[in-house]
Scaffold this active site. Structure first.
Site, short mmCIF file in Angstrom:
data_model
loop_
_atom_site.label_atom_id
_atom_site.label_comp_id
_atom_site.label_asym_id
_atom_site.label_seq_id
_atom_site.Cartn_x
_atom_site.Cartn_y
_atom_site.Cartn_z
N TRP A 96 3.46 -6.33 4.62
CA TRP A 96 3.30 -4.87 4.57
C TRP A 96 1.85 -4.46 4.84
O TRP A 96 1.57 -3.33 5.18
CB TRP A 96 3.79 -4.30 3.25
CG TRP A 96 2.75 -4.22 2.17
CD1 TRP A 96 2.42 -5.22 1.32
CD2 TRP A 96 1.92 -3.11 1.83
NE1 TRP A 96 1.43 -4.81 0.47
CE2 TRP A 96 1.10 -3.51 0.75
CE3 TRP A 96 1.79 -1.81 2.31
CZ2 TRP A 96 0.15 -2.67 0.18
CZ3 TRP A 96 0.84 -0.98 1.72
CH2 TRP A 96 0.04 -1.40 0.67
N SER A 154 2.77 10.80 -19.96
CA SER A 154 2.14 11.67 -20.96
C SER A 154 3.13 12.68 -21.52
O SER A 154 3.18 12.92 -22.73
CB SER A 154 0.93 12.40 -20.35
OG SER A 154 0.03 11.48 -19.81
N THR A 198 -8.89 3.87 -17.34
CA THR A 198 -7.50 3.45 -17.56
C THR A 198 -7.29 3.13 -19.04
O THR A 198 -6.27 3.49 -19.63
CB THR A 198 -7.16 2.23 -16.70
OG1 THR A 198 -7.63 2.48 -15.38
CG2 THR A 198 -5.67 1.99 -16.66
N GLU A 251 -4.22 4.25 -1.98
CA GLU A 251 -2.76 4.26 -1.92
C GLU A 251 -2.12 3.69 -3.20
O GLU A 251 -1.15 4.24 -3.70
CB GLU A 251 -2.30 3.47 -0.70
CG GLU A 251 -0.81 3.13 -0.65
CD GLU A 251 0.09 4.32 -0.44
OE1 GLU A 251 -0.41 5.36 0.03
OE2 GLU A 251 1.29 4.22 -0.73
N ARG A 267 1.59 -17.20 -1.83
CA ARG A 267 2.60 -16.17 -1.60
C ARG A 267 3.02 -16.17 -0.13
O ARG A 267 2.40 -16.79 0.70
CB ARG A 267 2.06 -14.80 -2.01
CG ARG A 267 0.83 -14.37 -1.25
CD ARG A 267 0.20 -13.12 -1.84
NE ARG A 267 0.91 -11.92 -1.45
CZ ARG A 267 0.32 -10.73 -1.24
NH1 ARG A 267 -0.98 -10.59 -1.41
NH2 ARG A 267 1.01 -9.69 -0.89
N SER A 318 4.63 13.07 7.20
CA SER A 318 5.45 13.63 6.13
C SER A 318 4.67 13.70 4.81
O SER A 318 4.67 14.73 4.14
CB SER A 318 6.70 12.77 5.97
OG SER A 318 7.27 12.96 4.71
N SER A 319 3.98 12.61 4.46
CA SER A 319 3.22 12.63 3.20
C SER A 319 2.11 13.66 3.24
O SER A 319 1.83 14.32 2.24
CB SER A 319 2.54 11.30 2.91
OG SER A 319 3.41 10.27 3.00
N HIS A 358 -6.40 0.94 -1.08
CA HIS A 358 -6.65 1.02 -2.51
C HIS A 358 -6.35 2.39 -3.10
O HIS A 358 -5.64 2.49 -4.09
CB HIS A 358 -8.00 0.47 -2.94
CG HIS A 358 -7.92 0.11 -4.39
ND1 HIS A 358 -7.32 -1.05 -4.81
CD2 HIS A 358 -8.21 0.81 -5.50
CE1 HIS A 358 -7.26 -1.05 -6.13
NE2 HIS A 358 -7.80 0.06 -6.57
N HIS A 396 -12.31 -5.44 -2.87
CA HIS A 396 -11.85 -6.47 -3.80
C HIS A 396 -10.53 -7.11 -3.34
O HIS A 396 -10.11 -8.10 -3.90
CB HIS A 396 -11.76 -5.95 -5.25
CG HIS A 396 -10.70 -4.93 -5.50
ND1 HIS A 396 -10.83 -3.93 -6.42
CD2 HIS A 396 -9.49 -4.73 -4.94
CE1 HIS A 396 -9.76 -3.18 -6.42
NE2 HIS A 396 -8.92 -3.64 -5.53
N HIS A 397 -9.89 -6.51 -2.33
CA HIS A 397 -8.69 -7.13 -1.77
C HIS A 397 -9.05 -8.23 -0.79
O HIS A 397 -8.18 -8.94 -0.30
CB HIS A 397 -7.84 -6.09 -1.04
CG HIS A 397 -7.29 -5.04 -1.95
ND1 HIS A 397 -6.09 -5.17 -2.58
CD2 HIS A 397 -7.78 -3.84 -2.36
CE1 HIS A 397 -5.85 -4.11 -3.33
NE2 HIS A 397 -6.87 -3.30 -3.22
N HIS A 429 10.64 -5.22 2.92
CA HIS A 429 10.74 -4.96 1.49
C HIS A 429 9.50 -4.21 1.02
O HIS A 429 9.60 -3.18 0.34
CB HIS A 429 10.89 -6.28 0.71
CG HIS A 429 10.64 -6.14 -0.77
ND1 HIS A 429 11.53 -5.51 -1.62
CD2 HIS A 429 9.61 -6.53 -1.55
CE1 HIS A 429 11.04 -5.52 -2.85
NE2 HIS A 429 9.87 -6.13 -2.84
N ASP A 438 8.72 29.02 -6.00
CA ASP A 438 9.06 27.93 -5.08
C ASP A 438 7.75 27.27 -4.67
O ASP A 438 6.68 27.65 -5.14
CB ASP A 438 9.80 28.47 -3.84
CG ASP A 438 10.66 27.38 -3.18
OD1 ASP A 438 10.13 26.27 -2.95
OD2 ASP A 438 11.84 27.63 -2.92
N LYS A 453 -6.77 6.19 -21.06
CA LYS A 453 -5.41 6.72 -20.99
C LYS A 453 -4.47 5.94 -21.92
O LYS A 453 -3.69 6.54 -22.67
CB LYS A 453 -4.88 6.67 -19.56
CG LYS A 453 -5.72 7.49 -18.60
CD LYS A 453 -5.00 7.78 -17.30
CE LYS A 453 -3.93 8.79 -17.46
NZ LYS A 453 -4.43 10.15 -17.60
N TYR A 480 -3.27 3.84 -6.12
CA TYR A 480 -3.39 4.84 -7.20
C TYR A 480 -2.50 6.03 -6.95
O TYR A 480 -2.04 6.68 -7.88
CB TYR A 480 -4.85 5.25 -7.39
CG TYR A 480 -5.65 4.10 -7.95
CD1 TYR A 480 -5.08 3.23 -8.87
CD2 TYR A 480 -6.95 3.86 -7.55
CE1 TYR A 480 -5.77 2.16 -9.37
CE2 TYR A 480 -7.66 2.78 -8.05
CZ TYR A 480 -7.06 1.93 -8.96
OH TYR A 480 -7.75 0.86 -9.45
#
Lengths: 527, 183
Positions: A143, A270, A330, A257, A452, A171-172, A255, A304-305, A78, A107, A333, A259
Site C-alpha cells: 500500500w 470522548s 497522546t 494520514e 513482513r 473525494s477526500s 504520517h 521515522h518510517h 487489503h 445541513d 488524552k 493521524y
C-alpha cells in the site's frame, strides 16, 4: 444554498424522495452519511476477505493456497482498501451524519459537492478492484507503493491504480472542504469554538490535515505517472532522480494520514466515555490542545518510517525525538479518558465496551510505536511483523473499534430503534478476543525476526502464525454478526427515546429518534 | 451560501492547489538538502574551500566499488580496488568499461560515498559520472576519476568507499529524443 432557501418556504414534513434516485441525487447530509457508512462497510468486508486470504496462506509455512504474485496483490489491495475505502469513508460518513446536528446546522454547507464527493468513491474503488482482472494482475507493490517497485517494476495496471488514487484524493479533499466550511460558518449562535463537541473539533483538525496532505499524495502519484509514461526521472537514478525521494514525499503524506485515521476516533471515544461514565469529560480544553499538537507534530516526524535508508545522525535524532514528543499529547488524552471514568457511575453497554477496549488497546499500539521510534531499536524492528502488530493495534482496535462504538452509540438516533444489546456485547467480545489473538502474537514473531510482506516464513514462526490465523478468522466471522445486528436494528427493535442514553449530552440528542430528515432548519440556542 | 462561507471555500481551494505544487517543490528542496549535507552521492563539484596542506596530509584508504544496475550487460570494474592516498593531494583512478553486446549503448554511472559524512570532503574534479558514456559494440574504455580529499576530513574516517552504479540509459534517451523531436 438551495437547501437553506428550501427550508424557509417548504413545510417541515418534507421527506426524502422515493426510489433509487433518492440515493443518486440526494444532497441531504443524513442520506449521504448513510451512503458513506454502507460503502465503507462493504469495503471493510472486501478488504477483510483479502485479509482472510493472506492469513489462510500464512496458516502454515510453505505455499498452500495462493501463488506469491497473487499474495502480493492481496496484501496491496487489503491495505489500500482498508485505509482509503473502509476507515476514511466511515469517518466521513459519521461526520456527515453528526457534524450538522452537533453544531445545530440544517445541513452541510455545500450539499451538492457532498453528493459528488461520495459518488466518486464507488468509481475509484471500482477501477482499483477491476485491476484484479487485468493482464499482469492488480497492483502488487504494497500500500506504500515505493518506487521503483511501483514504477519500473510495476504491472501495467499501475496506471489504473494512479487514476483511482487521484479520484479518492479528490473525494477526500472535497469532503474535508465541506466539513471546514460547515464548521467555520454554520454553527448555531452561541456555539463558540471552545464549546464545540469534541467530535466536531477532531474533524475540523482532521479536515485541515487532509487538505494539507492529500494534494501531496496526488503529487506523488502524478510523478509516478510521469516517470512511467512521459520519460521523466523523479524516482529513477539512471536519469538523475532518486527513489528515496519517493519515500520522503510518500511519508510526508503518510504520517499525517495515519493521524487522519485516528483523530476522529479520539472525538468519538470522548463522547462515549463521558456518556457512560455519567460525568463531564475531564479536561476538555486539554483534549483540544492535545489534538492540535498531535496534528502539528505529524508534519515533522515522517522520516521515522525510513530510519534505515541512510540518513545523517542528526536527522535520525531529530525524527526520533519529535516522534517521542507525540507521546505527550497522546498521553494527555489517555489520562483524561481514565480521569473521566474515575469515580464515574459507569455502565457497560456495547459502545462503552468498545470505547474502553479502545483506550487499552490503542495505548498498547502507542507503546509499540514508542519502541519503534527508538532509532537503534528500529533497525532491528524495521519491516518485521512487529511493525505489522503495531499499526494493526492502532488501526483495528483503534480506528475500527471507535467506528463500531460510534455505530452502536448513534444507531438509535439514526434508525429510531435500539440495537440488540445482548448480541452487541457478543459481537464486542468476539471481536475483542479475535483482534488480540490475531495481532498480539505478531509482536513476538516480529521481535524474533519474521519479516513482513512475504507469503512464506521460516519454520520457527509456524505456531504463532497458526494462532494468529485462527484469531483472524474469529475476528472476520464476528463482523458478519455485526452486519446482522445493524440490519436487524435498521428493520426494527425497541423504540429509542430522543436522548437514548441517560448520560448523553449535545444537540443531536435534543431531536427525535430517528432524527427527522431535516433538523435545525431554525438554529437552536446554545448557552 | 453566505459571504464568509465563500471566503472559507476560496482559501481552502487555494490551499489545495498550493499543497499540490508544494509536493513538486519538494523535489528541488530535496536536492538542495542532499547537496548541503552531501547525502546520496550528491557531491559538490567545486574545489572551493578545499584545504591543500599537502605536507600535513594524512594517509587514507579509498576503495572503489562498481555495480551493474539490473539488466546492464557491460563489463564494469575499477582498475585498482584499493588505493592509499594522502589528504590534500590530487589522485587519479580509472574504471574499466566494455560494451560486450552487439549494440551501441549509452550508460550513466551514479556515484555514492560511504560513510556518508565523508562525502563533503571528497571533491571530484574530473569524473566519468559527470557525463553519459557512449560505447559502440565491443568497444572498451578506461574511465578516469580525479579527486582530492579535503584535509579537514574528520580523524575518525580512515576508510572511504567510492561506489558507482552503472545504468543502461540507451532507451531512456530514445524516449526523451522522441519527446524532443517527435512532437
Amino acid at each position: 444554498m438551495s437547501s437553506v432557501i428550501e427550508s424557509h418556504h417548504d413545510d417541515h414534513h418534507h421527506g426524502p424522495a422515493k426510489g433509487l434516485m433518492r440515493w443518486l441525487l440526494t444532497t441531504n447530509h443524513k442520506d449521504i452519511g448513510t451512503l458513506y457508512l454502507w460503502f465503507s462497510f462493504a469495503m471493510f468486508l472486501i478488504g477483510g476477505a483479502m485479509a482472510m486470504v493472506i492469513r489462510a496462506e500464512l496458516f502454515q509455512p510453505g505455499m498452500q493456497i495462493v501463488q506469491p504474485e497473487f499474495y502480493n496483490q492481496m496484501l496491496t489491495l487489503h491495505g489500500l482498501i482498508m485505509v482509503f475505502g473502509a476507515v476514511m469513508p466511515a469517518f466521513v460518513g459519521l461526520a456527515n451524519w453528526l457534524i450538522p446536528m452537533m453544531v445545530g446546522a440544517p445541513d452541510m454547507a455545500l450539499p451538492r459537492l457532498n453528493n459528488l464527493s461520495f459518488w466518486l468513491l464507488p468509481f475509484a474503488f471500482g477501477i482499483l478492484l477491476s485491476s484484479l482482472f487485468m493482464e499482469g494482475g492488480a497492483p502488487n507493490f504494497g500500500w506504500t507503493f515505493y518506487a521503483p517497485l511501483s514504477t519500473t517494476y510495476a504491472p501495467p495496471s499501475v496506471t489504473f491504480f494512479i487514476f483511482s488514487v487521484h479520484i479518492m484524493g479528490a473525494s477526500s479533499i472535497m469532503g474535508s472542504i465541506n466539513v471546514i466550511v460547515t464548521i467555520m460558518n454554520m454553527r448555531a449562535p452561541g456555539m463558540d469554538l471552545m464549546k464545540m463537541p469534541l467530535f466536531v473539533w477532531s474533524w475540523l483538525i482532521t479536515a485541515y490535515l487532509l487538505i494539507a496532505v492529500m494534494p501531496v499524495l496526488a503529487g506523488a502519484v502524478t510523478m509516478m505517472l510521469m516517470d512511467i509514461h512521459f520519460g521523466t526521472s523523479f524516482f529513477n537514478a539512471a536519469g538523475g532522480g532518486d527513489p528515496v525521494l519517493f519515500q520522503h514525499i510518500f511519508w510526508f503524506f503518510g504520517h499525517p494520514e495515519v493521524y487522519i485515521m485516528i483523530l476522529p476516533a479520539f472525538g468519538i471515544i470522548s463522547h462515549i466515555i463521558e456518556t457512560f461514565a455519567r460525568k463531564q469529560l475531564f479536561g476538555y480544553e486539554s483534549m483540544v490542545w492535545a489534538m492540535l499538537s498531535i496534528a502539528i507534530l505529524s508534519f515533522v516526524v515522517w522520516a521515522h518510517h525510513m530510519f534505515t535508508v541512510g540518513m545523517p545522525l542528526a536527522a535520525e535524532l531529530f525524527f526520533m525525538w519529535a516522534t517521542m514528543l507525540i507521546a505527550v499529547p497522546t498521553g494527555v488524552k489517555v489520562f483524561n479518558w481514565v480521569a473521566t471514568m474515575f469515580k464515574g457511575s459507569i455502565s457497560f453497554e456495547t459502545p462503552m465496551l468498545f470505547a474502553i477496549a479502545f483506550v487499552v488497546l490503542f495505548t498498547i499500539g502507542g507503546f509499540s510505536g514508542l519502541m519503534l521510534s527508538i532509532v537503534p531499536a528500529d533497525f532491528q524492528y524495521h519491516d518485521t511483523y512487529f511493525v505489522v502488530a503495531h499499526f494493526h493495534y492502532v488501526l483495528v482496535p483503534g480506528s475500527i473499534f471507535s467506528i463500531m462504538a460510534a455505530v452502536y452509540y448513534w444507531i438509535p438516533k439514526w434508525t429510531g430503534n435500539m440495537y440488540d444489546e445482548r448480541m452487541g456485547r457478543l459481537h464486542f467480545w468476539l471481536s475483542f478476543v479475535g483482534v488480540n489473538v490475531t495481532f498480539f502474537p505478531q509482536h513476538w514473531i516480529g521481535l524474533a525476526g519474521m519479516p513482513r510482506r512475504y507469503p512464506d516464513y521460516a519454520l520457527q514462526f509456524a505456531d504463532w502464525n497458526m494462532v494468529s490465523t485462527a484469531g483472524a478468522f474469529l475476528f472476520g466471522a464476528s463482523q458478519i454478526l455485526f452486519l446482522f445486528i445493524v440490519l436487524k436494528t435498521v428493520l426494527g427493535g425497541k423504540k429509542a427515546t430522543p436522548q437514548v442514553w441517560e448520560g448523553a449530552r449535545g444537540l443531536e440528542w435534543s431531536v427525535e429518534s430517528p432524527a427527522p430528515y431535516h433538523t435545525f432548519s431554525t438554529p437552536p440556542k446554545v448557552n | 451560501m453566505n459571504k464568509s462561507a465563500k471566503r472559507t471555500l476560496k482559501y481552502l481551494s487555494l490551499a489545495v492547489f498550493g499543497m499540490f505544487f508544494f509536493s513538486f517543490a519538494l523535489v528541488p528542496l530535496y536536492d538542495v538538502f542532499c547537496e548541503v549535507t552531501g547525502l546520496n552521492g550528491k557531491i559538490s563539484q567545486s574545489e572551493e574551500g578545499v584545504s591543500y596542506e599537502s605536507n600535513t596530509g594524512r594517509d587514507l584508504t579509498i576503495q572503489f566499488v562498481s555495480h551493474n544496475a539490473e539488466q546492464m550487460p557491460w563489463i564494469f570494474r575499477p582498475s585498482e580496488k584499493i588505493m592509499k592516498v594522502k589528504t590534500g593531494k590530487y589522485s587519479n583512478a580509472t574504471f574499466f568499461v566494455k560494451n560486450n553486446t552487439d549494440k551501441p549503448m549509452t550508460a550513466r554511472a551514479v556515484p555514492s560515498v560511504a560513510p556518508s559524512n565523508a562525502n563533503e570532503y571528497l571533491k571530484k574534479l574530473e569524473c566519468f559520472c559527470f557525463e553519459e558514456q557512449f560505447l559502440a559494440p565491443g568497444e572498451e574504455a578506461l574511465l578516469p576519476v580525479r579527486f582530492i580529499f579535503d584535509s579537514n576530513i574528520p580523524e575518525s574516517i580512515n576508510n572511504v568507499a567510492l561506489s558507482y552504479t552503472i545504468f543502461d540509459i540507451t532507451n531512456y534517451n530514445d524516449m526523451e529524443m522522441a519527446h524532443h523531436d517527435g512532437r
